[in-house]
Scaffold this motif. Structure first.
Motif, PDB file in Angstrom:
ATOM      1  N   PRO A 273      18.758 -38.293  24.164  1.00 36.54           N
ATOM      2  CA  PRO A 273      19.445 -38.414  23.057  1.00 36.54           C
ATOM      3  C   PRO A 273      19.962 -39.757  22.937  1.00 36.54           C
ATOM      4  CG  PRO A 273      20.522 -37.081  24.728  1.00 36.54           C
ATOM      5  CD  PRO A 273      19.286 -37.100  25.002  1.00 36.54           C
ATOM      6  N   ALA A 274      20.173 -40.485  23.727  1.00 40.70           N
ATOM      7  CA  ALA A 274      20.554 -41.898  23.848  1.00 40.70           C
ATOM      8  C   ALA A 274      19.736 -42.853  23.317  1.00 40.70           C
ATOM      9  CB  ALA A 274      20.955 -42.303  25.461  1.00 40.70           C
ATOM     10  N   PHE A 275      18.443 -42.498  23.069  1.00 42.55           N
ATOM     11  CA  PHE A 275      17.657 -43.354  22.711  1.00 42.55           C
ATOM     12  C   PHE A 275      17.430 -42.775  20.845  1.00 42.55           C
ATOM     13  CE2 PHE A 275      13.257 -44.354  20.876  1.00 42.55           C
ATOM     14  CZ  PHE A 275      13.212 -45.733  21.602  1.00 42.55           C
ATOM     15  N   THR A 276      17.029 -41.290  21.087  1.00 43.37           N
ATOM     16  CA  THR A 276      16.773 -40.799  19.575  1.00 43.37           C
ATOM     17  C   THR A 276      18.221 -40.937  18.563  1.00 43.37           C
ATOM     18  OG1 THR A 276      17.051 -38.501  20.287  1.00 43.37           O
ATOM     19  CG2 THR A 276      14.791 -39.541  20.302  1.00 43.37           C
ATOM     20  N   GLY A 277      19.394 -40.679  19.340  1.00 42.07           N
ATOM     21  CA  GLY A 277      20.581 -40.804  18.512  1.00 42.07           C
ATOM     22  C   GLY A 277      20.837 -42.003  18.073  1.00 42.07           C
ATOM     23  N   ALA A 278      20.297 -43.036  18.536  1.00 38.47           N
ATOM     24  CA  ALA A 278      20.562 -44.389  17.908  1.00 38.47           C
ATOM     25  C   ALA A 278      19.118 -45.088  17.775  1.00 38.47           C
ATOM     26  CB  ALA A 278      21.378 -45.154  19.048  1.00 38.47           C
ATOM     27  N   ILE A 279      18.340 -44.300  17.011  1.00 40.84           N
ATOM     28  CA  ILE A 279      17.042 -44.769  16.812  1.00 40.84           C
ATOM     29  C   ILE A 279      16.924 -46.102  16.029  1.00 40.84           C
ATOM     30  CG2 ILE A 279      16.658 -43.250  14.755  1.00 40.84           C
ATOM     31  CD1 ILE A 279      13.811 -44.242  17.592  1.00 40.84           C
ATOM     32  N   TRP A 280      17.859 -46.125  14.968  1.00 44.18           N
ATOM     33  CA  TRP A 280      17.598 -47.450  14.108  1.00 44.18           C
ATOM     34  C   TRP A 280      18.184 -48.677  14.707  1.00 44.18           C
ATOM     35  CZ3 TRP A 280      14.309 -45.451  11.656  1.00 44.18           C
ATOM     36  CH2 TRP A 280      14.200 -44.354  11.179  1.00 44.18           C
ATOM     37  N   GLU A 284      15.838 -52.122  15.768  1.00 50.15           N
ATOM     38  CA  GLU A 284      16.362 -53.592  15.600  1.00 50.15           C
ATOM     39  C   GLU A 284      16.484 -54.199  17.067  1.00 50.15           C
ATOM     40  OE1 GLU A 284      20.166 -56.234  14.147  1.00 50.15           O
ATOM     41  OE2 GLU A 284      20.367 -53.997  13.989  1.00 50.15           O
ATOM     42  N   ARG A 285      16.829 -53.643  18.070  1.00 49.04           N
ATOM     43  CA  ARG A 285      17.112 -54.183  19.275  1.00 49.04           C
ATOM     44  C   ARG A 285      15.910 -54.769  19.996  1.00 49.04           C
ATOM     45  NH1 ARG A 285      19.948 -50.406  22.035  1.00 49.04           N
ATOM     46  NH2 ARG A 285      21.890 -50.943  20.722  1.00 49.04           N
ATOM     47  N   ARG A 286      14.921 -53.611  20.159  1.00 52.60           N
ATOM     48  CA  ARG A 286      13.620 -53.930  20.664  1.00 52.60           C
ATOM     49  C   ARG A 286      12.557 -54.534  19.731  1.00 52.60           C
ATOM     50  NH1 ARG A 286      15.733 -52.750  25.565  1.00 52.60           N
ATOM     51  NH2 ARG A 286      17.227 -50.975  25.428  1.00 52.60           N
ATOM     52  N   GLY A 287      12.756 -54.625  18.454  1.00 59.83           N
ATOM     53  CA  GLY A 287      11.818 -55.293  17.718  1.00 59.83           C
ATOM     54  C   GLY A 287      10.633 -54.385  17.423  1.00 59.83           C
ATOM     55  N   ASP A 307      21.891 -47.814  10.559  1.00 61.64           N
ATOM     56  CA  ASP A 307      22.947 -48.517  10.827  1.00 61.64           C
ATOM     57  C   ASP A 307      22.650 -49.670  11.684  1.00 61.64           C
ATOM     58  OD1 ASP A 307      22.043 -47.379  13.202  1.00 61.64           O
ATOM     59  OD2 ASP A 307      24.198 -46.664  13.801  1.00 61.64           O
ATOM     60  N   ALA A 308      21.199 -50.299  11.120  1.00 62.28           N
ATOM     61  CA  ALA A 308      20.657 -51.614  11.944  1.00 62.28           C
ATOM     62  C   ALA A 308      20.018 -51.973  10.893  1.00 62.28           C
ATOM     63  CB  ALA A 308      20.022 -51.126  13.289  1.00 62.28           C
ATOM     64  N   ASP A 309      19.363 -53.400  11.251  1.00 55.69           N
ATOM     65  CA  ASP A 309      18.450 -53.950  10.516  1.00 55.69           C
ATOM     66  C   ASP A 309      17.098 -53.371  11.043  1.00 55.69           C
ATOM     67  OD1 ASP A 309      16.574 -55.728   9.273  1.00 55.69           O
ATOM     68  OD2 ASP A 309      17.322 -57.538  10.181  1.00 55.69           O
ATOM     69  N   LYS A 334      14.558 -42.823   2.822  1.00 56.38           N
ATOM     70  CA  LYS A 334      15.805 -43.067   3.931  1.00 56.38           C
ATOM     71  C   LYS A 334      15.484 -44.712   4.478  1.00 56.38           C
ATOM     72  CE  LYS A 334      18.616 -41.647   7.871  1.00 56.38           C
ATOM     73  NZ  LYS A 334      19.425 -40.967   6.705  1.00 56.38           N
ATOM     74  N   THR A 335      14.275 -44.812   4.875  1.00 58.49           N
ATOM     75  CA  THR A 335      13.754 -46.139   5.660  1.00 58.49           C
ATOM     76  C   THR A 335      13.278 -47.034   4.634  1.00 58.49           C
ATOM     77  OG1 THR A 335      11.656 -45.163   6.048  1.00 58.49           O
ATOM     78  CG2 THR A 335      13.511 -44.489   7.568  1.00 58.49           C
ATOM     79  N   GLY A 336      12.796 -46.905   3.650  1.00 60.08           N
ATOM     80  CA  GLY A 336      11.953 -47.633   2.746  1.00 60.08           C
ATOM     81  C   GLY A 336      10.547 -48.132   3.480  1.00 60.08           C
ATOM     82  N   LYS A 337      10.098 -47.293   4.411  1.00 58.41           N
ATOM     83  CA  LYS A 337       8.894 -47.438   5.244  1.00 58.41           C
ATOM     84  C   LYS A 337       7.862 -46.535   4.814  1.00 58.41           C
ATOM     85  CE  LYS A 337      10.956 -51.025   6.645  1.00 58.41           C
ATOM     86  NZ  LYS A 337      10.604 -52.370   6.502  1.00 58.41           N
ATOM     87  N   PRO A 338       6.669 -46.704   5.031  1.00 58.95           N
ATOM     88  CA  PRO A 338       5.598 -45.783   4.662  1.00 58.95           C
ATOM     89  C   PRO A 338       5.360 -44.760   6.044  1.00 58.95           C
ATOM     90  CG  PRO A 338       4.503 -47.804   5.173  1.00 58.95           C
ATOM     91  CD  PRO A 338       5.894 -48.093   5.070  1.00 58.95           C
TER      92      PRO A 338
END
Length: 610
Positions: A273-280, A284-287, A307-309, A334-338
């Protein structure tokens, strides 16, 4: 070249097989990427204590060291290394090293030890690697004593441990250091040699292992990379386990074939959950450029605020279970991504068809066939052997079958594959569907009754056999119930012997001791007066799935605070559902149903919501 249409795929094939697939084995694929960019990152594994990062050059060196180690421990071209570990950098090393020394046999460590012991014997394993004791997930402490009690006498190495592992025959990572250097033997066989065994289909009974050749795996990996347009600058999140073909080949070896970086979420994978709960934020952090996840996870990600770029994210790739159109559309909004879908089976190293990244997402479509493969719809053959010469016309529904370099040579026990591998290089998938005039593959149902829970196949016969062993049960049938998170959950229906009463809790406890895979334990068991039957006397499972679909819809409505009296539910014989709800409740019910792999329409009636 970029693939968007069938014409593009055919233009690629016109280049010739050798030009498109110059590397025919997984080791050649990885080594070629290492030669192009030795210092590029191949694997990045996230751990609480920090990151494990392997360059391509270091990864190839570790693969060779693992192969040398395995050879000293009795692994030959005819014997296997069994891997009972989550997806980690060490497991990746062991997987490809085992295929150099002999064969790999990744196994779900959550299976019962007795069943694992049967798989080890069927694969002729020479040694076993199990994830060791650690603070995040302790598989070792229960599994290894269980294997020993089941009669397993093979050497067992630990990996990824941060604490002592009682009974270990050595720490995999330490032993690697002692076997570093050039490959100390000639690689046995060619691209048609058996590379791995993957278990599939069964929760009880005799082991069922699929054979993969090196070419099967390399072909799927490179094909997925081409259709997904994977690049050397891609960072691909891959939290699938390596005992699943998606984790190993569709999103794993494919990324390595492109020279990209596999980002491994850690020992817990996508269950962290630490990863998936902050997925966006992770994106951004991992590129991250490519996010691979089963539909159930896409539904979960839709509940996380962006909540991220995430401008660097190129696409979300999914498969393993049906992709509901509403879920795909919600994710894209939600994401604007395919979002792109895939259809695969263990029996073809994970891929039958892929939606090209540069083509449109077509509702209900699984995309285009693999390069240099053939996908057709067969006429229904009833209870007879499949007849691959009887093929449906374009657009007509039939049973999906395929042949090509991705198709396995069969099961370790050929007697178990007559319906699936009928000869001539064909694989009969058991899925019902059609191929349209644009070459796109559509799946509309299943001839087989496999239950797909979170991307994992569950054989209903195993559940049914276990139920029939109970003295109160006269007949039994298991089906999948739609679920917004897991895609499907197993449920069961029984008829009881005269004078017997259903004690559901006792029956589930009875099954718990007889079903090897916890995920196959039914979520609900209902007693019915009589099983619905076909004209020839077989259980008519669509009628049971219709009931189960009603259960799922009723439960979703209750979760939204709607009483049974407030909701009208109708499910037709094609499992299309219509719901009527009070005004104001429509949006929240649609959100609750978004992950369910069924066609649902929701309408309102004018009255106050409860």
């Amino acid at each position: 070249m970029k693939i968007a249409t069938l014409a593009d795929l055919e233009a690629l094939e016109a280049q010739g097989f050798e030009a498109v697939f110059p590397q025919r084995t997984p080791y050649e694929v990885i080594r070629a990427s290492a030669a192009r960019a030795p210092d590029a990152v191949a694997l990045r594994e996230l751990r609480p204590e920090g990151e494990t990062v392997l360059s391509y050059a270091a990864f190839v060196e570790r693969i060779r060291a693992a192969a040398n180690l395995f050879r000293t421990m009795g692994v030959t071209g005819e014997r296997a290394v069994a891997l009972l570990t989550p997806h980690t950098a060490a497991a990746q090393t062991a997987l490809w090293g085992a295929q150099l020394a002999g064969r790999a046999c990744p196994i779900n460590p959550m299976l019962r030890p007795e069943h694992i012991a049967e798989l080890l014997a069927e694969a002729d394993a020479a040694l076993v690697i199990v994830m060791g004791v650690n603070a995040e997930q302790d598989i070792w402490s229960a599994l290894v004593p269980g294997l020993r009690a089941a009669g397993v006498r093979l050497p067992i190495l630990d990996c990824d441990a941060d604490a002592p592992c009682p009974g270990s025959d050595g720490r995999f990572e330490d032993l690697l250091e002692a076997h570093a250097g050039p490959l100390g033997f000639d690689i046995p066989g060619d691209e048609h040699a058996t590379a791995a065994f993957y278990h599939t289909g069964g929760t009880t009974g005799a082991p069922k292992l699929v054979r993969h050749t090196r070419l099967n795996e390399a072909h799927v990996a490179r094909s997925c990379a081409i259709l997904h347009d994977l690049r050397a600058d891609d960072v691909v999140v891959n939290g699938f386990p390596l005992f699943h073909v998606a984790g190993a080949f569709v999103y794993g070896l494919s990324t390595l074939s492109a020279g990209g970086e596999i980002l491994i979420p850690g020992r817990l994978g996508m269950r962290d959950p630490a990863f998936t709960g902050a997925i966006w934020q992770q994106v951004e952090r991992r590129g991250v450029t490519i996010l691979a996840a089963v539909p159930t996870l896409l539904a979960a990600f839709n509940g996380v605020d962006v909540d991220a770029d995430i401008s660097g994210l190129r696409a979300l790739l999914t498969g393993g279970s049906p992709l509901p159109t509403e879920l795909a559309e919600a994710t894209e909004r939600k994401t604007g991504k395919p979002v792109r879908n895939i259809l695969g089976m263990t029996e073809c190293a994970g891929a039958i068809a892929v939606e090209p990244l540069h083509g449109p997402r077509t509702p209900g479509s699984c995309g285009l066939r693999m390069p240099f493969s053939e996908v057709v719809a067969l006429a229904d053959y009833g209870d007879a052997d499949p007849d691959t010469s009887q093929q449906r016309a374009q657009g007509e529904t039939g049973i999906i079958a395929l042949r090509g370099p991705n198709v396995s040579p069969g099961y370790t026990d050929p007697a178990r594959g007559r319906d699936t591998f009928p000869g001539g290089g064909w694989l009969v998938s058991g899925d019902l569907g059609h191929i349209d005039t644009e070459g796109r593959v559509f799946v509309t149902g299943r001839k087989k009754d496999v239950i797909i829970r979170g991307g994992h196949n569950i054989d209903p016969q195993g559940i049914e056999d276990a139920l029939l062993a109970h003295e109160a049960v006269q007949d039994a049938a298991a089906v999948g119930m739609p679920d917004a998170y897991a895609g499907e959950l197993p449920v069961a229906f029984v008829t009881l012997r005269k004078g017997a009463d259903l004690d559901e809790a006792a029956l589930i406890a009875f099954l718990r001791a007889r079903i090897d895979e916890p995920a196959a334990l039914p979520k609900r068991i209902a007693a019915i007066e009589a099983m619905p039957l076909t004209p020839i006397g077989k259980v008519f499972k669509p009628a049971l799935r219709r009931i189960a679909t009603g259960w799922a819809l009723r439960a979703a409505a209750e979760q939204c605070g709607l009483s049974a009296e407030a909701v009208g539910i109708e499910v037709d014989d094609k499992l299309r559902a219509s719901l009527t709800v009070p005004e104001g409740a429509e949006d929240r019910l649609r959100a609750a149903l978004a992950g369910m792999p069924i066609e649902v329409s929701v309408s309102t009636r004018t009255e106050a919501a409860p």
